[in-house]
Design a protein around this motif. Structure first.
Motif, short mmCIF file in Angstrom:
data_model
loop_
_atom_site.label_atom_id
_atom_site.label_comp_id
_atom_site.label_asym_id
_atom_site.label_seq_id
_atom_site.Cartn_x
_atom_site.Cartn_y
_atom_site.Cartn_z
N PHE A 267 -18.41 -82.54 -47.58
CA PHE A 267 -18.90 -83.56 -48.42
C PHE A 267 -20.36 -83.37 -48.11
CE2 PHE A 267 -19.35 -87.95 -49.63
CZ PHE A 267 -18.44 -87.80 -50.72
N PRO A 268 -20.92 -83.40 -49.13
CA PRO A 268 -22.57 -83.23 -49.48
C PRO A 268 -23.35 -84.40 -48.91
CG PRO A 268 -21.95 -83.49 -51.62
CD PRO A 268 -20.45 -83.55 -50.65
N VAL A 269 -24.73 -84.02 -48.61
CA VAL A 269 -25.59 -85.24 -48.20
C VAL A 269 -26.18 -85.34 -49.61
CG1 VAL A 269 -27.71 -85.82 -46.95
CG2 VAL A 269 -26.17 -84.45 -46.04
N VAL A 270 -26.34 -86.75 -50.09
CA VAL A 270 -27.16 -87.13 -50.97
C VAL A 270 -28.66 -87.81 -50.95
CG1 VAL A 270 -26.91 -88.63 -53.14
CG2 VAL A 270 -24.82 -87.46 -52.20
N SER A 271 -29.36 -87.30 -51.63
CA SER A 271 -30.64 -88.19 -51.73
C SER A 271 -31.07 -88.20 -53.06
CB SER A 271 -31.87 -87.10 -50.70
OG SER A 271 -33.13 -87.85 -50.75
N ASP A 272 -31.00 -89.27 -53.34
CA ASP A 272 -31.62 -89.89 -54.86
C ASP A 272 -30.78 -88.77 -55.99
OD1 ASP A 272 -33.24 -91.85 -53.97
OD2 ASP A 272 -34.65 -90.37 -53.83
N PRO B 263 -17.65 -76.82 -55.10
CA PRO B 263 -18.13 -77.52 -53.93
C PRO B 263 -19.12 -76.88 -52.96
CG PRO B 263 -16.00 -76.93 -53.97
CD PRO B 263 -16.42 -76.74 -55.39
N LEU B 264 -18.90 -75.55 -53.10
CA LEU B 264 -20.03 -74.95 -52.00
C LEU B 264 -21.22 -74.22 -52.57
CD1 LEU B 264 -17.07 -72.85 -50.20
CD2 LEU B 264 -18.12 -75.00 -49.47
N SER B 265 -20.98 -73.75 -53.96
CA SER B 265 -22.25 -73.29 -54.44
C SER B 265 -22.98 -74.36 -55.22
CB SER B 265 -21.95 -72.13 -55.19
OG SER B 265 -21.18 -72.45 -56.57
N PHE B 266 -22.39 -75.54 -55.63
CA PHE B 266 -22.90 -76.57 -56.42
C PHE B 266 -23.18 -76.00 -58.12
CE2 PHE B 266 -25.45 -78.80 -52.86
CZ PHE B 266 -23.99 -79.58 -52.32
N LYS B 267 -22.67 -74.74 -58.16
CA LYS B 267 -22.58 -74.53 -59.52
C LYS B 267 -21.83 -75.32 -60.55
CE LYS B 267 -20.58 -70.58 -62.52
NZ LYS B 267 -19.92 -69.58 -62.68
N LEU C 194 -28.34 -83.11 -54.21
CA LEU C 194 -27.10 -82.89 -53.63
C LEU C 194 -27.57 -81.89 -52.53
CD1 LEU C 194 -24.28 -82.87 -56.02
CD2 LEU C 194 -24.99 -84.74 -54.63
N TYR C 195 -27.26 -81.95 -51.12
CA TYR C 195 -27.47 -80.74 -50.16
C TYR C 195 -26.35 -80.61 -49.32
CZ TYR C 195 -32.41 -82.33 -50.77
OH TYR C 195 -33.69 -82.52 -51.17
N ARG C 196 -26.12 -79.26 -49.08
CA ARG C 196 -24.92 -78.82 -48.23
C ARG C 196 -25.42 -78.13 -47.12
NH1 ARG C 196 -23.86 -73.99 -47.86
NH2 ARG C 196 -24.81 -73.13 -49.81
N ASP D 43 -27.02 -72.44 -42.77
CA ASP D 43 -27.27 -72.20 -44.13
C ASP D 43 -27.33 -73.61 -44.86
OD1 ASP D 43 -27.41 -71.01 -46.61
OD2 ASP D 43 -25.15 -71.10 -46.93
N ALA D 44 -28.06 -73.74 -45.85
CA ALA D 44 -28.20 -74.79 -46.65
C ALA D 44 -28.09 -74.50 -48.19
CB ALA D 44 -29.55 -75.76 -46.21
N GLY D 45 -27.82 -75.41 -48.94
CA GLY D 45 -27.88 -75.30 -50.27
C GLY D 45 -28.42 -76.68 -50.95
N ARG D 46 -28.95 -76.65 -52.13
CA ARG D 46 -29.35 -77.77 -52.84
C ARG D 46 -29.22 -77.86 -54.33
NH1 ARG D 46 -34.19 -79.37 -55.51
NH2 ARG D 46 -34.65 -81.47 -55.19
N MET D 47 -28.79 -79.00 -54.88
CA MET D 47 -28.72 -78.88 -56.43
C MET D 47 -29.42 -80.43 -56.76
SD MET D 47 -27.28 -77.87 -59.26
CE MET D 47 -26.70 -78.47 -60.72
#
Length: 222
Positions: free
Chosen positions: A5-10, A54-58, A13-15, A22-26
């Motif tokens: 489940f990603p972290v949400v900020s406004d 869900p992993l790449s946020f594509k 989305l952050y993985r 490792d981290a990803g952002r969308m």
């Protein structure tokens, strides 16, 4: 959940993967209102319903919404969008409109994940809660015909947890009572807590109750 489940900020989305560092952002350019992890990551914003890998946020797909929706839920083949006076279902495969039903106005929040209901008892029912002053209203809607199946009014609910293994819904109310309901919303049991709680979680043979002063445990008999 099917995926992390990603972290949400406004609107972002952050993985975060601590094991791999490792981290990803969308960034979606709109505030995230609600999201659900299923076969894909379904994200609700003011104007769109998004389907993301869900992993790449594509971005896999998105649907332009006709109005603002407040909550999101999923079933096996459907996505459920809940507005103040309407509930609509969307086809999971192609994000297309399937049906819609009008409901009495209110800030309704889903309280039972449709995926948690046993297959033998699964039905097109949706469990919703709305708070009205010192009281809460619980409703079951039949999404296939738009009919109200059941409605009860209880002291304002502070927290709701559905226990799939018991097929029961537990509700902590403002009076310090923890009440167990069946899937038909009939009361099964009630515990008067020794001190007020703001929320609770299942714990071994009972519950963890927490408030602004600490955390304590009670067994199923209180």
């Amino acid at each position: 959940l099917a995926h992390p489940f990603p972290v949400v900020s406004d609107s972002a989305l952050y993985r975060i993967d601590l094991e791999r560092m490792d981290a990803g952002r969308m960034a979606l350019n709109e505030e995230v209102i609600d999201l659900v992890s299923d076969d894909y990551l379904y994200v609700l914003t003011r104007r769109f319903l998004w389907r993301l890998e869900p992993l790449s946020f594509k971005i896999i797909d998105r649907m332009l919404l006709p109005e603002r929706f407040n909550y999101l839920a999923v079933r096996e083949n459907d996505i459920i969008l809940i507005a103040t006076e309407e509930v609509i279902t969307v086809d999971k495969k192609n994000l297309s409109f399937k049906s819609g039903v009008g409901i009495e106005g209110g800030d309704y929040k889903p309280i039972v994940d449709p995926r948690d209901i046993p297959v033998s008892k699964r039905s097109p029912w949706l469990y919703l809660k709305a708070d009205l002053g010192k009281m809460s209203v619980l409703k079951i809607f039949n999404l296939s015909n738009g009919r109200l199946v059941k409605k009860i009014t209880i002291p304002r609910a502070l927290a709701c947890e559905y226990f799939p293994d018991q097929q029961s819904l537990y509700i902590l109310d403002v009076l310090g009572k923890l009440t167990r309901y069946g899937l038909d919303l009939k009361k099964q049991s009630e515990i008067k807590l020794p001190c007020p709680g703001d929320g609770f979680k299942p714990w071994t043979n009972g519950f963890l109750i927490y408030n602004d002063q600490g955390v304590f445990g009670v067994n199923r008999n209180g």
